[in-house]
Design a protein around this motif. Structure first.
Motif, PDB file in Angstrom:
ATOM      1  N   ARG A 145       0.828  -1.204   0.000  1.00  0.00           N
ATOM      2  CA  ARG A 145       0.000   0.000   0.000  1.00  0.00           C
ATOM      3  C   ARG A 145       0.865   1.258   0.000  1.00  0.00           C
ATOM      4  O   ARG A 145       0.589   2.227  -0.723  1.00  0.00           O
ATOM      5  CB  ARG A 145      -0.915  -0.024   1.224  1.00  0.00           C
ATOM      6  N   CYS A 146       1.909   1.254   0.796  1.00  0.00           N
ATOM      7  CA  CYS A 146       2.806   2.403   0.871  1.00  0.00           C
ATOM      8  C   CYS A 146       3.525   2.612  -0.462  1.00  0.00           C
ATOM      9  O   CYS A 146       3.704   3.748  -0.911  1.00  0.00           O
ATOM     10  CB  CYS A 146       3.810   2.200   2.001  1.00  0.00           C
ATOM     11  N   ALA A 147       3.946   1.520  -1.105  1.00  0.00           N
ATOM     12  CA  ALA A 147       4.616   1.627  -2.401  1.00  0.00           C
ATOM     13  C   ALA A 147       3.681   2.219  -3.449  1.00  0.00           C
ATOM     14  O   ALA A 147       4.104   3.031  -4.292  1.00  0.00           O
ATOM     15  CB  ALA A 147       5.113   0.254  -2.843  1.00  0.00           C
ATOM     16  N   GLN A 148       2.406   1.833  -3.422  1.00  0.00           N
ATOM     17  CA  GLN A 148       1.432   2.398  -4.350  1.00  0.00           C
ATOM     18  C   GLN A 148       1.254   3.895  -4.120  1.00  0.00           C
ATOM     19  O   GLN A 148       1.181   4.680  -5.070  1.00  0.00           O
ATOM     20  CB  GLN A 148       0.089   1.679  -4.179  1.00  0.00           C
ATOM     21  N   LEU A 149       1.197   4.278  -2.848  1.00  0.00           N
ATOM     22  CA  LEU A 149       1.069   5.698  -2.521  1.00  0.00           C
ATOM     23  C   LEU A 149       2.278   6.485  -3.007  1.00  0.00           C
ATOM     24  O   LEU A 149       2.144   7.578  -3.575  1.00  0.00           O
ATOM     25  CB  LEU A 149       0.906   5.865  -1.004  1.00  0.00           C
ATOM     26  N   ALA A 189      -7.823   8.220   4.989  1.00  0.00           N
ATOM     27  CA  ALA A 189      -6.714   8.871   5.688  1.00  0.00           C
ATOM     28  C   ALA A 189      -6.035   7.944   6.691  1.00  0.00           C
ATOM     29  O   ALA A 189      -4.809   7.916   6.796  1.00  0.00           O
ATOM     30  CB  ALA A 189      -7.226  10.134   6.393  1.00  0.00           C
ATOM     31  N   ARG A 190      -6.814   7.147   7.417  1.00  0.00           N
ATOM     32  CA  ARG A 190      -6.224   6.269   8.433  1.00  0.00           C
ATOM     33  C   ARG A 190      -5.435   5.138   7.781  1.00  0.00           C
ATOM     34  O   ARG A 190      -4.446   4.668   8.335  1.00  0.00           O
ATOM     35  CB  ARG A 190      -7.311   5.708   9.351  1.00  0.00           C
ATOM     36  N   HIS A 191      -5.876   4.697   6.617  1.00  0.00           N
ATOM     37  CA  HIS A 191      -5.108   3.687   5.907  1.00  0.00           C
ATOM     38  C   HIS A 191      -3.747   4.239   5.504  1.00  0.00           C
ATOM     39  O   HIS A 191      -2.730   3.541   5.578  1.00  0.00           O
ATOM     40  CB  HIS A 191      -5.867   3.232   4.660  1.00  0.00           C
ATOM     41  N   ILE A 192      -3.733   5.500   5.073  1.00  0.00           N
ATOM     42  CA  ILE A 192      -2.466   6.122   4.680  1.00  0.00           C
ATOM     43  C   ILE A 192      -1.522   6.213   5.871  1.00  0.00           C
ATOM     44  O   ILE A 192      -0.355   5.814   5.797  1.00  0.00           O
ATOM     45  CB  ILE A 192      -2.716   7.513   4.086  1.00  0.00           C
ATOM     46  N   SER A 193      -2.022   6.743   6.985  1.00  0.00           N
ATOM     47  CA  SER A 193      -1.161   6.910   8.155  1.00  0.00           C
ATOM     48  C   SER A 193      -0.687   5.569   8.698  1.00  0.00           C
ATOM     49  O   SER A 193       0.482   5.425   9.093  1.00  0.00           O
ATOM     50  CB  SER A 193      -1.897   7.703   9.245  1.00  0.00           C
ATOM     51  N   ASN A 194      -1.562   4.557   8.706  1.00  0.00           N
ATOM     52  CA  ASN A 194      -1.159   3.234   9.192  1.00  0.00           C
ATOM     53  C   ASN A 194      -0.098   2.616   8.295  1.00  0.00           C
ATOM     54  O   ASN A 194       0.866   2.000   8.775  1.00  0.00           O
ATOM     55  CB  ASN A 194      -2.377   2.309   9.270  1.00  0.00           C
ATOM     56  N   ALA A 195      -0.281   2.747   6.969  1.00  0.00           N
ATOM     57  CA  ALA A 195       0.687   2.174   6.029  1.00  0.00           C
ATOM     58  C   ALA A 195       2.051   2.839   6.165  1.00  0.00           C
ATOM     59  O   ALA A 195       3.091   2.168   6.182  1.00  0.00           O
ATOM     60  CB  ALA A 195       0.171   2.315   4.595  1.00  0.00           C
ATOM     61  N   VAL A 196       2.050   4.156   6.280  1.00  0.00           N
ATOM     62  CA  VAL A 196       3.313   4.886   6.395  1.00  0.00           C
ATOM     63  C   VAL A 196       4.007   4.559   7.713  1.00  0.00           C
ATOM     64  O   VAL A 196       5.224   4.322   7.755  1.00  0.00           O
ATOM     65  CB  VAL A 196       3.073   6.404   6.256  1.00  0.00           C
ATOM     66  N   ASN A 197       3.240   4.546   8.793  1.00  0.00           N
ATOM     67  CA  ASN A 197       3.830   4.240  10.102  1.00  0.00           C
ATOM     68  C   ASN A 197       4.436   2.842  10.141  1.00  0.00           C
ATOM     69  O   ASN A 197       5.514   2.623  10.702  1.00  0.00           O
ATOM     70  CB  ASN A 197       2.774   4.375  11.195  1.00  0.00           C
ATOM     71  N   THR A 198       3.732   1.869   9.529  1.00  0.00           N
ATOM     72  CA  THR A 198       4.194   0.478   9.562  1.00  0.00           C
ATOM     73  C   THR A 198       5.345   0.231   8.595  1.00  0.00           C
ATOM     74  O   THR A 198       6.359  -0.372   8.961  1.00  0.00           O
ATOM     75  CB  THR A 198       3.031  -0.478   9.225  1.00  0.00           C
ATOM     76  N   ALA A 199       5.194   0.705   7.366  1.00  0.00           N
ATOM     77  CA  ALA A 199       6.176   0.386   6.321  1.00  0.00           C
ATOM     78  C   ALA A 199       7.411   1.277   6.358  1.00  0.00           C
ATOM     79  O   ALA A 199       8.506   0.839   5.994  1.00  0.00           O
ATOM     80  CB  ALA A 199       5.515   0.479   4.949  1.00  0.00           C
ATOM     81  N   ARG A 200       7.252   2.528   6.794  1.00  0.00           N
ATOM     82  CA  ARG A 200       8.385   3.464   6.752  1.00  0.00           C
ATOM     83  C   ARG A 200       8.865   3.894   8.136  1.00  0.00           C
ATOM     84  O   ARG A 200       9.890   4.549   8.253  1.00  0.00           O
ATOM     85  CB  ARG A 200       8.009   4.695   5.929  1.00  0.00           C
ATOM     86  N   CYS A 235       7.717   6.144  10.211  1.00  0.00           N
ATOM     87  CA  CYS A 235       7.670   7.586  10.478  1.00  0.00           C
ATOM     88  C   CYS A 235       6.231   8.066  10.317  1.00  0.00           C
ATOM     89  O   CYS A 235       5.354   7.304   9.895  1.00  0.00           O
ATOM     90  CB  CYS A 235       8.598   8.345   9.529  1.00  0.00           C
ATOM     91  N   ASN A 236       5.975   9.320  10.649  1.00  0.00           N
ATOM     92  CA  ASN A 236       4.636   9.852  10.441  1.00  0.00           C
ATOM     93  C   ASN A 236       4.492  10.396   9.029  1.00  0.00           C
ATOM     94  O   ASN A 236       5.459  10.487   8.279  1.00  0.00           O
ATOM     95  CB  ASN A 236       4.305  10.928  11.489  1.00  0.00           C
ATOM     96  N   VAL A 237       3.271  10.756   8.662  1.00  0.00           N
ATOM     97  CA  VAL A 237       2.983  11.167   7.292  1.00  0.00           C
ATOM     98  C   VAL A 237       3.728  12.445   6.934  1.00  0.00           C
ATOM     99  O   VAL A 237       4.215  12.604   5.808  1.00  0.00           O
ATOM    100  CB  VAL A 237       1.464  11.347   7.090  1.00  0.00           C
ATOM    101  N   SER A 238       3.833  13.374   7.866  1.00  0.00           N
ATOM    102  CA  SER A 238       4.528  14.628   7.602  1.00  0.00           C
ATOM    103  C   SER A 238       6.003  14.380   7.265  1.00  0.00           C
ATOM    104  O   SER A 238       6.541  14.935   6.300  1.00  0.00           O
ATOM    105  CB  SER A 238       4.413  15.553   8.821  1.00  0.00           C
TER     106      SER A 238
END
Length: 346
Positions: free
Chosen positions: A231-235, A263-274, A276-279
């Motif tokens: 999901r993060c790679a797609q984003l 929005a929560r899917h984005i933040s969860n994917a970023v937090n888990t895969a990277r 860090c936070n979205v910012s």
């Protein structure tokens, strides 16, 4: 006589702040203006009550005080994910408190203590969700919004304690120290809360009039690490291809609308895969863009900062240092020095 000039100065300062907001003629200041107007009315009522001992105002003041926590709550819930349900509940709770005050005047102190303490604790809980809860705010301001919400919640709790002190003073000291306690407390609280709410409203971009998108009921369903990575790679692919990260007014809510992902899917994917936070995640793309411009062009650093999606030099320099280990100017200079030896050996 200590509290007369003190209250007058606070009222005058609030009138000046309200005047500035009205002259700005910007719609995003409406909630701030209503909050400040409510404070002014309550302060005037309090001054009349304690100095002139007006009976009508004495009965009206608790009703005005019951409305203030709701005004403060509205100023912050407009920045979060669930404004409408909380706003409706807050309005009903305030109406219930007003009815209780009218029906049980002997319980006014207890009602106001619970109301201020309850709203303060609720704001603290909202702040505890972290910056990802503030999806209608520019990503680089979300952390500040979270801290301001915590700040306002703490002050509402403090106000509840002040009301408790006044109540105890009436019980054990016939209220002799109540005017002084109230004056000092209001002098400490009012300027800070007004500034906090003003800043919170300023963080909402004026041009963004976006309704919060509905999210599915199973929004919090668990996903595996591999699914979050995908999901993060797609984003990231969408961010790079469409250059969404260059929008300086980008918010989590706006990013969700553009990518079609909650929005929560984005933040969860970023937090888990990277990790860090979205910012921070968005800023990593911006810094990569800035690094490329520093290496391939002779544009001024300020121009590169703006082209990379940053609005302030302080934020740009801080993120550049965090991700690159050096300032933008030093990065460009180091790159130029590395090129020179290679060109001289040819």
């Amino acid at each position: 006589m200590f509290n007369i000039p003190f209250s007058s100065l606070i009222i005058l300062a609030l009138f000046m702040l309200l005047g500035v907001l009205l002259l700005s003629n910007r719609s995003e200041y409406r909630r701030t203006g209503s909050f400040i107007a409510a404070w002014i009315i309550l302060l005037i009522a309090g001054t009349i009550r304690w100095e002139w001992h007006n009976e009508a105002v004495r009965q009206l003041q608790p009703l005005l005080a019951a409305c203030l926590p709701h005004c403060a709550w509205r100023c912050f819930t407009g920045l979060t994910t669930d404004e409408k349900p909380r706003r409706s509940f807050s309005l009903l709770l305030t109406l219930a408190a007003i009815i209780a005050i009218l029906c049980f005047p002997q319980a006014i102190d207890a009602i106001l203590f619970l109301l201020y303490g309850g709203y303060g604790f609720a704001l603290i809980k909202v702040a505890a969700k972290g910056e990802n809860a503030f999806i209608r705010i520019r990503l680089n301001k979300a952390l500040l919004a979270s801290r301001l919400t915590l700040f306002a919640g703490c002050f509402l709790c403090f106000s509840a304690l002040v009301d408790l002190m006044v109540s105890l003073d009436f019980i054990y000291n016939q209220g002799l120290q109540a005017p002084l306690v109230i004056t000092v407390a209001r002098a400490c609280i009012l300027p800070f809360i007004c500034v906090a709410i003003l800043l919170a409203n300023r963080m909402l971009p004026a041009e963004e009039k976006i309704l919060l998108q509905s999210e599915p009921k199973n929004i919090m369903e668990k996903s595996t690490g591999a699914e979050q990575e995908k999901r993060c790679a797609q984003l990231e692919q969408m961010l790079i291809n469409k250059e969404y990260y260059l929008d300086a007014n980008l918010t989590l809510n706006l990013l969700a609308r553009r990518t079609g992902m909650p929005a929560r899917h984005i933040s969860n994917a970023v937090n888990t895969a990277r990790g860090c936070n979205v910012s921070q995640w968005i800023n990593s793309f911006r810094i990569q863009r800035a690094q490329n411009l520093l290496l391939t062009t002779q544009k001024p650093i300020t121009e590169i900062m703006l082209e990379s999606g940053f609005l302030t030099k302080s934020n740009f320099n801080r993120e550049f240092l965090r991700l690159s280990g050096m300032a933008p100017g030093a990065f460009r200079q180091a790159a130029a020095e590395n090129v020179k030896p290679h060109s001289e050996t040819r």
